[in-house]
Design an enzyme around this catalytic site. Sequence first.
Site, PDB file in Angstrom:
ATOM      1  N   HIS A 106      -6.914  -2.525   2.699  1.00 29.76           N
ATOM      2  CA  HIS A 106      -6.625  -1.110   2.955  1.00 29.76           C
ATOM      3  C   HIS A 106      -7.913  -0.481   3.508  1.00 29.76           C
ATOM      4  O   HIS A 106      -8.770  -0.020   2.757  1.00 29.76           O
ATOM      5  CB  HIS A 106      -6.214  -0.468   1.623  1.00 29.76           C
ATOM      6  CG  HIS A 106      -5.697   0.933   1.721  1.00 29.76           C
ATOM      7  ND1 HIS A 106      -4.734   1.414   0.859  1.00 29.76           N
ATOM      8  CD2 HIS A 106      -5.988   1.961   2.542  1.00 29.76           C
ATOM      9  CE1 HIS A 106      -4.468   2.683   1.147  1.00 29.76           C
ATOM     10  NE2 HIS A 106      -5.228   3.040   2.159  1.00 29.76           N
ATOM     11  N   THR A 164       0.860  -1.182   0.000  1.00 25.13           N
ATOM     12  CA  THR A 164       0.000   0.000   0.000  1.00 25.13           C
ATOM     13  C   THR A 164       0.892   1.226   0.000  1.00 25.13           C
ATOM     14  O   THR A 164       1.978   1.224   0.584  1.00 25.13           O
ATOM     15  CB  THR A 164      -0.918   0.097   1.242  1.00 25.13           C
ATOM     16  OG1 THR A 164      -0.091   0.070   2.394  1.00 25.13           O
ATOM     17  CG2 THR A 164      -1.917  -1.021   1.299  1.00 25.13           C
ATOM     18  N   CYS A 193      -6.006   5.590   7.286  1.00 25.05           N
ATOM     19  CA  CYS A 193      -6.372   4.230   6.885  1.00 25.05           C
ATOM     20  C   CYS A 193      -5.416   3.226   7.545  1.00 25.05           C
ATOM     21  O   CYS A 193      -4.342   3.592   8.008  1.00 25.05           O
ATOM     22  CB  CYS A 193      -6.297   4.052   5.372  1.00 25.05           C
ATOM     23  SG  CYS A 193      -7.506   5.033   4.455  1.00 25.05           S
TER      24      CYS A 193
END
Lengths: 164, 204
Positions: free
Chosen positions: A52, A29, A35
Amino acid sequence: MVRASNFFEESAIIIGIGEYHIGTEPKATIGLGSCVAVILHDETRGIGAMAHVMLPESNGRSDRPGKYADSAVPLLFDGLCAKGSRPQNITAKLVGGASMFAFFGNNLNIGERNIKAIKEGLQVRKIRITGEVIGGNVGRSVMYNPSGHGKVNIKQADGTCQEV
Amino acid sequence: MLLTDIQLDAIRELGNIGAAHAATTLSQMLMSQIEMSVPEIKVVDIGNICDHIGDEYVAMVVFSLQGELEPGGYIVLLVPRESALRLTNTMLGMTDMEREIDEMDRSALLEIGNIMISAFLDGTAELLGIVMMPSPPALAIDMAHAGIESILSQMDADVNEVILFKTELHSEEHRIKSDILFMPDTRTLNDILRLLQELVGSVQ
C-alpha cells in the site's frame, strides 16, 4: 456492475498504509485515494505480494519500505523471488493513484507521481503489467486472492465493483 | 510520539471547546438542538488508520491550518452521505433522499463546513492566544479512508503516526451525524502543547 455486500474475504490480510505482505494468503486494502496498491502475482505458484504505497520516493528512509514506490517494488519482487518465484513468471497489477481533492495541498498530483515511480520500478525489472485501474478522482478498495488466478476485485464508494 | 495523560487531557479539552463552538453554529444553521460526544483522542500509526476510518461513503470538507502555525496540518468535517443529504435538505428546504449529491449540495456542504470549522478554530485559537485560520475548503464525497490517506500524503513524509481527534455532533431531530477530525502536524502539535502548558502554568 454489481453491488457487493460481502466484498472482502473474511480471511484477507488488510494491508494498511505503508504496509505490505508476501505469501499465498488473500490480501485487501480499504479505501485507496492517492495511494496505490501494487500487486505482484505469480500464477505458476499461486503466490503473490501486495504493498500500500503512499509516496513516490523514500529519499533514503528505510524504516517503512512498503510506504514508498521506489522501495516497495524491489521489496515485493525480491520477496517473491526469495520464496521461489522465477522473475519471468511475475506479473503486476496496479490500483489507485486517484486525485481526491481538486486544487488542494502542496504535494500536487501525488497519485500520478506514485504511479509513475512504481511503473519505473516495474520496467527496470521487466515486470509486465496485466491490469490497472488508476487515476481519476474516486476512492477504491481492493481484494486480491493469489489462488484466484491473479484476479483483482475493486470496489468504489457507491458500491459499484469491477474486476481486472 | 508519546503523549502524557495530562497532554492528552489538555488537547481533549482544547478540542472540546472548539467542537462546542462548531456545534453552536450548526445548531443555529439547523435551528435545532445539537448533541456533542466526549471527544476521542488517539495516537494512531498510519498503517492502522483503516481500523478507525473505513470505506464508509462520506462527504469530507477539508481545510489546511493557516495562520501563525503554518503549515499546521489539517482539519476535516466528515458527514456520512445520508446525513449530508439530510443536512442540505434541511438547509435548502427539500425532502428528497433518493437523489445524487448535486452542485447545490456541494456548495452548501462547503459553506456549512466553512462556518463550522472557522468556529472550531476561533474557539481553540482564542484559548491559545494565537491566530489559526482555515484555508479555503476542498470537498470530496467518497470513501472516508481514501480521503484521509490523500490528506496524509500531503503531510511531512516522516509522519508515521497521527493524532486523530474526533468529536461527533449529532442532531436527533434531523438524524444528522458528523465528525470533526483534527490532524495537526508534529510541529503544530508541539506548539499547541507548549501553549497549553503555559496556560495551565499561568493559572496555577
